[in-house]
Design a protein around this motif. Structure first.
Motif, PDB file in Angstrom:
ATOM      1  N   THR A  48       0.823  -1.211   0.000  1.00  8.50           N
ATOM      2  CA  THR A  48       0.000   0.000   0.000  1.00  8.50           C
ATOM      3  C   THR A  48       0.856   1.259   0.000  1.00  8.50           C
ATOM      4  OG1 THR A  48      -0.146   0.030   2.419  1.00  8.50           O
ATOM      5  CG2 THR A  48      -1.853  -1.171   1.228  1.00  8.50           C
ATOM      6  N   HIS A  49       2.070   1.163   0.549  1.00  2.64           N
ATOM      7  CA  HIS A  49       2.947   2.330   0.587  1.00  2.64           C
ATOM      8  C   HIS A  49       3.855   2.419  -0.636  1.00  2.64           C
ATOM      9  CE1 HIS A  49       1.659   2.261   4.779  1.00  2.64           C
ATOM     10  NE2 HIS A  49       2.130   3.485   4.912  1.00  2.64           N
ATOM     11  N   THR A  50       4.271   1.266  -1.158  1.00  2.00           N
ATOM     12  CA  THR A  50       5.202   1.307  -2.286  1.00  2.00           C
ATOM     13  C   THR A  50       4.516   1.672  -3.602  1.00  2.00           C
ATOM     14  OG1 THR A  50       4.947  -1.099  -2.500  1.00  2.00           O
ATOM     15  CG2 THR A  50       6.860  -0.302  -1.290  1.00  2.00           C
ATOM     16  N   ALA A  74       3.290   0.527 -10.584  1.00  3.49           N
ATOM     17  CA  ALA A  74       4.069   0.479  -9.345  1.00  3.49           C
ATOM     18  C   ALA A  74       3.729  -0.770  -8.532  1.00  3.49           C
ATOM     19  CB  ALA A  74       3.805   1.732  -8.512  1.00  3.49           C
ATOM     20  N   GLY A  75       2.449  -1.142  -8.493  1.00  9.78           N
ATOM     21  CA  GLY A  75       2.037  -2.312  -7.726  1.00  9.78           C
ATOM     22  C   GLY A  75       2.611  -3.600  -8.280  1.00  9.78           C
ATOM     23  N   LEU A  76       2.552  -3.764  -9.587  1.00  7.74           N
ATOM     24  CA  LEU A  76       3.075  -4.985 -10.199  1.00  7.74           C
ATOM     25  C   LEU A  76       4.597  -5.064 -10.059  1.00  7.74           C
ATOM     26  CD1 LEU A  76       0.900  -5.162 -13.448  1.00  7.74           C
ATOM     27  CD2 LEU A  76       0.642  -6.501 -11.349  1.00  7.74           C
ATOM     28  N   VAL A  77       5.281  -3.930 -10.262  1.00  2.11           N
ATOM     29  CA  VAL A  77       6.739  -3.914 -10.114  1.00  2.11           C
ATOM     30  C   VAL A  77       7.131  -4.262  -8.680  1.00  2.11           C
ATOM     31  CG1 VAL A  77       8.770  -2.414 -10.096  1.00  2.11           C
ATOM     32  CG2 VAL A  77       7.154  -2.306 -12.002  1.00  2.11           C
ATOM     33  N   THR A  78       6.422  -3.701  -7.709  1.00  2.18           N
ATOM     34  CA  THR A  78       6.728  -3.981  -6.306  1.00  2.18           C
ATOM     35  C   THR A  78       6.497  -5.442  -5.965  1.00  2.18           C
ATOM     36  OG1 THR A  78       6.134  -1.722  -5.655  1.00  2.18           O
ATOM     37  CG2 THR A  78       6.149  -3.393  -3.931  1.00  2.18           C
ATOM     38  N   ALA A  79       5.364  -6.006  -6.422  1.00  4.33           N
ATOM     39  CA  ALA A  79       5.043  -7.402  -6.120  1.00  4.33           C
ATOM     40  C   ALA A  79       6.115  -8.336  -6.654  1.00  4.33           C
ATOM     41  CB  ALA A  79       3.677  -7.750  -6.710  1.00  4.33           C
ATOM     42  N   ALA A  95      13.443  -7.491   5.855  1.00  2.00           N
ATOM     43  CA  ALA A  95      14.430  -6.486   5.453  1.00  2.00           C
ATOM     44  C   ALA A  95      14.113  -5.928   4.069  1.00  2.00           C
ATOM     45  CB  ALA A  95      15.829  -7.094   5.463  1.00  2.00           C
ATOM     46  N   ALA A  96      13.772  -6.818   3.120  1.00  2.00           N
ATOM     47  CA  ALA A  96      13.445  -6.372   1.766  1.00  2.00           C
ATOM     48  C   ALA A  96      12.229  -5.456   1.775  1.00  2.00           C
ATOM     49  CB  ALA A  96      13.188  -7.579   0.869  1.00  2.00           C
ATOM     50  N   ILE A  97      11.223  -5.833   2.547  1.00  2.00           N
ATOM     51  CA  ILE A  97       9.992  -5.030   2.615  1.00  2.00           C
ATOM     52  C   ILE A  97      10.286  -3.669   3.232  1.00  2.00           C
ATOM     53  CG2 ILE A  97       7.718  -4.874   3.699  1.00  2.00           C
ATOM     54  CD1 ILE A  97       7.577  -7.929   3.502  1.00  2.00           C
ATOM     55  N   ALA A  98      11.056  -3.659   4.316  1.00  2.00           N
ATOM     56  CA  ALA A  98      11.360  -2.397   4.994  1.00  2.00           C
ATOM     57  C   ALA A  98      12.110  -1.435   4.077  1.00  2.00           C
ATOM     58  CB  ALA A  98      12.171  -2.677   6.261  1.00  2.00           C
ATOM     59  N   VAL A  99      13.082  -1.961   3.331  1.00  2.00           N
ATOM     60  CA  VAL A  99      13.859  -1.122   2.424  1.00  2.00           C
ATOM     61  C   VAL A  99      12.966  -0.537   1.330  1.00  2.00           C
ATOM     62  CG1 VAL A  99      15.679  -1.136   0.677  1.00  2.00           C
ATOM     63  CG2 VAL A  99      16.049  -2.282   2.863  1.00  2.00           C
ATOM     64  N   MET A 100      12.153  -1.385   0.699  1.00  2.00           N
ATOM     65  CA  MET A 100      11.303  -0.917  -0.392  1.00  2.00           C
ATOM     66  C   MET A 100      10.234   0.045   0.103  1.00  2.00           C
ATOM     67  SD  MET A 100      10.792  -4.060  -3.037  1.00  2.00           S
ATOM     68  CE  MET A 100      10.128  -2.864  -4.190  1.00  2.00           C
ATOM     69  N   LEU A 101       9.650  -0.246   1.268  1.00  4.99           N
ATOM     70  CA  LEU A 101       8.590   0.616   1.808  1.00  4.99           C
ATOM     71  C   LEU A 101       9.106   2.019   2.062  1.00  4.99           C
ATOM     72  CD1 LEU A 101       6.083  -0.377   4.607  1.00  4.99           C
ATOM     73  CD2 LEU A 101       7.232   1.827   4.663  1.00  4.99           C
TER      74      LEU A 101
END
Length: 305
Positions: A48-50, A74-79, A95-101
């Motif tokens: 929701t944030h990315t 953006a949603g598809l690229v993030t997923a 860690a991956a989620i925190a960095v991307m968010l």
């Protein structure tokens, strides 16, 4: 003047808002179940944030109508990026989620802050404007609902298998990474569908609260999905009605999206006593079964049923 409009939903913008929330309920009910059983709350929050930079770029490029395209990309690229970063354990999922968010949300804020109407734009993008939903947006949400439900229909059994027995799914020859990417894409599509209505901040409630509420009432996944749809639809109706009543009848400012989320949370709180009662009964049954099985002799001693 108030008497001319007996039902608030006679107003076209209210009817469109309710239709939008009904479509979101059809998606969020079943998808939230998979988010719940897979413990993907952090992933849903991150998605929701990315998507926020995509929302901002789409808004800057094409106004409100451009939000859908920007959020979709953006949603598809993030997923897919999350699936690739966590594949083979190269980087831990949190860690991956925190960095991307943090990175992508910051980029979105930087982009929107370059506009003169920074505060108003940021507020609408973060918290949505469900009352301004157009017919074209309803069509787009309807198409996404068909796509999401179709993707779930062809993969539900595999996703459930992977959720409850990942080792067994891998041993059976299924690619866990692809299944995770598939579910991430489904969640991203729901985020894209909901972001214009309730914004990037509140959309996470639609992905978490329905299943959490349903879990207090039932253990069956199909029933959880159905209850999730009903709870979301009911919260949508009551939230819009509360927002209308507060604004029109009492002159109080209550945003529709916030009212919908508060109605969802209220449904969860109302279900808590039922969940506590069910848990108490389950413990009593377990105690009874253990006491009965302990008294049944087996070939080598006691047999547990």
């Amino acid at each position: 003047m108030r008497g001319l409009l007996v039902d608030p939903f006679d107003a076209p913008f209210m009817a469109r808002a309710l239709a939008e929330l009904a479509l979101l309920a059809l998606m969020c009910g079943p998808v939230s179940v998979f988010v719940f059983v897979r413990r993907l709350s952090f992933v849903a929050d991150a998605l929701t944030h990315t998507v926020f930079p995509g929302v901002v770029v789409g808004y800057l490029a094409g106004g409100v109508e451009g939000i859908f395209g920007g959020a979709l990309v953006a949603g598809l690229v993030t997923a897919l990026a999350l699936s690739l970063l966590t594949r083979h354990g190269r980087l831990s999922e949190d860690a991956a989620i925190a960095v991307m968010l943090t990175a992508m949300f910051s980029v979105g804020v930087i982009l929107v802050s370059r506009r003169s109407s920074y505060t108003a734009d940021l507020t609408s993008l973060l918290f949505g404007r469900v009352l301004t939903v157009s017919r074209a947006q309803l069509v787009q949400t309807g198409v996404l609902a068909i796509v999401v439900l179709g993707l779930l229909a062809v993969s539900a059994r595999l996703l459930i298998f992977r959720a409850f027995d990942p080792v067994g799914a891998a041993a059976a020859g299924y690619r866990i990474g692809w299944l995770d990417a598939w579910l991430n894409v489904i969640v991203a599509l729901v985020v894209v569908a909901a972001v214009r209505a309730v914004g990037t901040v509140l959309v996470v409630a639609l992905l978490l609260v329905p299943a959490a509420t349903a879990r207090l009432l039932t253990d069956r996944l199909l029933a959880m999905a159905a209850i999730g749809v009903g709870v979301t639809l009911g919260a949508g109706y009551l939230g819009l009605l509360a927002s209308w009543t507060a604004s029109v009848d009492h002159g109080l400012r209550l945003t529709s999206a916030s009212a919908v989320v508060l109605a969802l949370v209220a449904a969860y709180l109302l279900a808590l006593p039922v969940g506590a009662l069910r848990a108490c009964r389950a413990r009593r049954r377990a105690t009874t079964v253990r006491g009965t099985s302990a008294a049944v002799p087996g070939p080598g001693g006691l047999v547990h049923r």
